[in-house]
Design a protein around this motif. Structure first.
Motif, mmCIF file in Angstrom:
data_model
loop_
_atom_site.group_PDB
_atom_site.id
_atom_site.type_symbol
_atom_site.label_atom_id
_atom_site.label_comp_id
_atom_site.label_asym_id
_atom_site.label_seq_id
_atom_site.Cartn_x
_atom_site.Cartn_y
_atom_site.Cartn_z
ATOM 1 N N VAL A 1 0.839 -1.197 0.000
ATOM 2 C CA VAL A 1 0.000 0.000 0.000
ATOM 3 C C VAL A 1 0.885 1.262 0.000
ATOM 4 C CG1 VAL A 1 -0.316 0.000 2.501
ATOM 5 C CG2 VAL A 1 -2.028 1.053 1.083
ATOM 6 N N ILE B 1 1.131 4.389 -2.602
ATOM 7 C CA ILE B 1 1.080 5.801 -2.185
ATOM 8 C C ILE B 1 2.239 6.566 -2.825
ATOM 9 C CG2 ILE B 1 1.449 7.333 -0.189
ATOM 10 C CD1 ILE B 1 -0.417 5.464 1.405
ATOM 11 N N ILE C 1 -2.583 5.540 -4.737
ATOM 12 C CA ILE C 1 -3.494 5.696 -3.592
ATOM 13 C C ILE C 1 -3.216 7.087 -3.037
ATOM 14 C CG2 ILE C 1 -3.962 4.932 -1.221
ATOM 15 C CD1 ILE C 1 -3.329 2.115 -2.035
ATOM 16 N N ARG D 1 0.164 11.718 6.610
ATOM 17 C CA ARG D 1 -0.596 11.406 7.824
ATOM 18 C C ARG D 1 -1.132 9.979 7.768
ATOM 19 N NH1 ARG D 1 -0.616 15.934 10.696
ATOM 20 N NH2 ARG D 1 -0.661 17.870 9.491
ATOM 21 N N ASP D 2 -1.081 9.318 8.938
ATOM 22 C CA ASP D 2 -1.620 7.953 9.046
ATOM 23 C C ASP D 2 -3.141 8.011 8.883
ATOM 24 O OD1 ASP D 2 -0.405 5.145 10.540
ATOM 25 O OD2 ASP D 2 -2.576 5.377 10.367
ATOM 26 N N ILE D 3 -3.683 7.050 8.164
ATOM 27 C CA ILE D 3 -5.118 7.031 7.873
ATOM 28 C C ILE D 3 -5.946 6.688 9.111
ATOM 29 C CG2 ILE D 3 -5.406 4.600 7.185
ATOM 30 C CD1 ILE D 3 -6.827 5.665 4.648
ATOM 31 N N GLN D 4 -5.312 6.028 10.091
ATOM 32 C CA GLN D 4 -6.002 5.653 11.340
ATOM 33 C C GLN D 4 -5.196 6.184 12.514
ATOM 34 O OE1 GLN D 4 -6.626 1.273 11.114
ATOM 35 N NE2 GLN D 4 -8.616 1.814 11.989
ATOM 36 N N HIS E 1 -0.246 11.881 14.033
ATOM 37 C CA HIS E 1 0.252 10.534 13.694
ATOM 38 C C HIS E 1 0.675 10.567 12.224
ATOM 39 C CE1 HIS E 1 -0.284 5.854 14.005
ATOM 40 N NE2 HIS E 1 0.855 6.206 13.448
ATOM 41 N N LEU F 1 3.567 9.209 9.176
ATOM 42 C CA LEU F 1 4.468 8.135 8.754
ATOM 43 C C LEU F 1 5.540 8.719 7.852
ATOM 44 C CD1 LEU F 1 1.699 5.524 7.841
ATOM 45 C CD2 LEU F 1 3.085 5.560 9.926
ATOM 46 N N ASN G 1 7.874 -0.571 13.856
ATOM 47 C CA ASN G 1 7.482 -1.952 14.136
ATOM 48 C C ASN G 1 8.178 -2.870 13.133
ATOM 49 O OD1 ASN G 1 5.665 -1.264 16.224
ATOM 50 N ND2 ASN G 1 4.092 -0.735 14.728
ATOM 51 N N GLY H 1 3.691 -5.961 15.480
ATOM 52 C CA GLY H 1 2.665 -5.004 15.046
ATOM 53 C C GLY H 1 2.848 -4.474 13.642
ATOM 54 N N GLN H 2 3.845 -4.985 12.907
ATOM 55 C CA GLN H 2 4.017 -4.478 11.533
ATOM 56 C C GLN H 2 2.936 -5.073 10.634
ATOM 57 O OE1 GLN H 2 7.887 -5.160 9.695
ATOM 58 N NE2 GLN H 2 7.399 -3.780 7.990
ATOM 59 N N THR H 3 2.217 -4.190 9.962
ATOM 60 C CA THR H 3 1.143 -4.636 9.061
ATOM 61 C C THR H 3 1.439 -4.277 7.610
ATOM 62 O OG1 THR H 3 -0.108 -2.591 9.430
ATOM 63 C CG2 THR H 3 -0.660 -4.465 10.842
ATOM 64 N N VAL H 4 2.290 -3.280 7.407
ATOM 65 C CA VAL H 4 2.666 -2.894 6.044
ATOM 66 C C VAL H 4 4.160 -3.153 5.896
ATOM 67 C CG1 VAL H 4 2.777 -1.052 4.331
ATOM 68 C CG2 VAL H 4 0.845 -1.124 5.942
ATOM 69 N N HIS I 1 8.701 1.924 7.724
ATOM 70 C CA HIS I 1 8.106 3.235 8.029
ATOM 71 C C HIS I 1 8.374 3.608 9.475
ATOM 72 C CE1 HIS I 1 5.119 0.020 8.494
ATOM 73 N NE2 HIS I 1 4.620 0.696 9.507
ATOM 74 N N HIS J 1 6.805 5.722 12.484
ATOM 75 C CA HIS J 1 5.631 6.429 12.994
ATOM 76 C C HIS J 1 6.122 7.617 13.827
ATOM 77 C CE1 HIS J 1 2.573 3.073 12.552
ATOM 78 N NE2 HIS J 1 3.668 2.343 12.564
HETATM 79 P P1 5GP Z 1 2.418 -0.776 11.082
HETATM 80 O O1 5GP Z 1 1.276 -1.444 11.811
HETATM 81 O O2 5GP Z 1 2.858 -1.613 9.881
HETATM 82 O O3 5GP Z 1 3.568 -0.373 11.939
HETATM 83 O O4 5GP Z 1 1.852 0.581 10.522
HETATM 84 C C1 5GP Z 1 1.123 0.688 9.360
HETATM 85 C C2 5GP Z 1 0.358 1.988 9.445
HETATM 86 O O5 5GP Z 1 -0.073 2.340 8.149
HETATM 87 C C3 5GP Z 1 -0.901 1.902 10.319
HETATM 88 O O6 5GP Z 1 -0.806 2.856 11.359
HETATM 89 C C4 5GP Z 1 -2.037 2.193 9.345
HETATM 90 O O7 5GP Z 1 -3.067 2.950 9.912
HETATM 91 C C5 5GP Z 1 -1.334 2.938 8.228
HETATM 92 N N1 5GP Z 1 -1.947 2.760 6.932
HETATM 93 C C6 5GP Z 1 -2.337 1.592 6.352
HETATM 94 N N2 5GP Z 1 -2.863 1.807 5.136
HETATM 95 C C7 5GP Z 1 -2.802 3.158 4.941
HETATM 96 C C8 5GP Z 1 -3.200 3.997 3.847
HETATM 97 O O8 5GP Z 1 -3.723 3.569 2.818
HETATM 98 N N3 5GP Z 1 -2.984 5.335 3.994
HETATM 99 C C9 5GP Z 1 -2.391 5.857 5.113
HETATM 100 N N4 5GP Z 1 -2.225 7.182 5.146
HETATM 101 N N5 5GP Z 1 -2.008 5.096 6.147
HETATM 102 C C10 5GP Z 1 -2.213 3.761 6.063
#
Ligand code: 5GP
Length: 113
Positions: A6, A10, A15, A30-33, A39, A41, A86, A92-95, A99, A101
């Motif tokens: 993702v 970007i 995206i 800016r983080d989307i959540q 917050h 990235l 992460n 906690g790494q999801t992407v 990156h 934070h």
């Molecule tokens: P992780 O959990 O890998 O350390 O952090 C991934 C971060 O990427 C999360 O805080 C999540 O909210 C953010 N994120 C995931 N998808 C998107 C996106 O499409 N746009 C933005 N701006 N942030 C994203």
């Protein structure tokens, strides 16, 4: 099929994001959540998967990411903030595009969960 993350999308403008800073080596948005009032990235343009996959040749880039994170945090008016990287799913790494934070704008507890 694309194997871009993702964040790769970007970077390439596929995206949208709320971009705050971009140069030849990195992008901040800016983080989307958001987990706090601020917050952000900071990511390298180079598609490094995580801190596990960095090489000696990435040393300067990693310094640049931290320098950029510091400048952005201060530009956002933060006096206290947390920088988090992460590494790995269980941390906690999801992407899987490296990156940093930047989290701030509220009191932060330690230790994190
Ligand atoms: P992780 O959990 O890998 O350390 O952090 C991934 C971060 O990427 C999360 O805080 C999540 O909210 C953010 N994120 C995931 N998808 C998107 C996106 O499409 N746009 C933005 N701006 N942030 C994203």
């Amino acid at each position: 099929m694309s194997n871009k993350t993702v964040f790769g999308k970007i970077i390439d403008g596929e995206i949208p994001c709320e971009e705050l800073y971009r140069d030849e080596f990195c992008l901040a948005f800016r983080d989307i959540q958001p987990q706090a009032p601020v917050h952000i990235l900071v990511i390298p343009i180079k598609p490094l998967e995580s801190l596990k996959s960095i090489q000696e040749e990435d040393q300067e880039l990693l310094g640049h990411l931290l320098m950029t994170a510091s400048k952005i945090a201060q530009k956002e008016g933060l006096e206290n903030w947390r920088t988090v990287i992460n590494t790995g799913e269980k941390a906690g790494q999801t992407v899987f595009h490296l990156h940093i934070h930047i989290i701030g704008g509220r009191e932060l507890k330690w230790p994190p969960g």
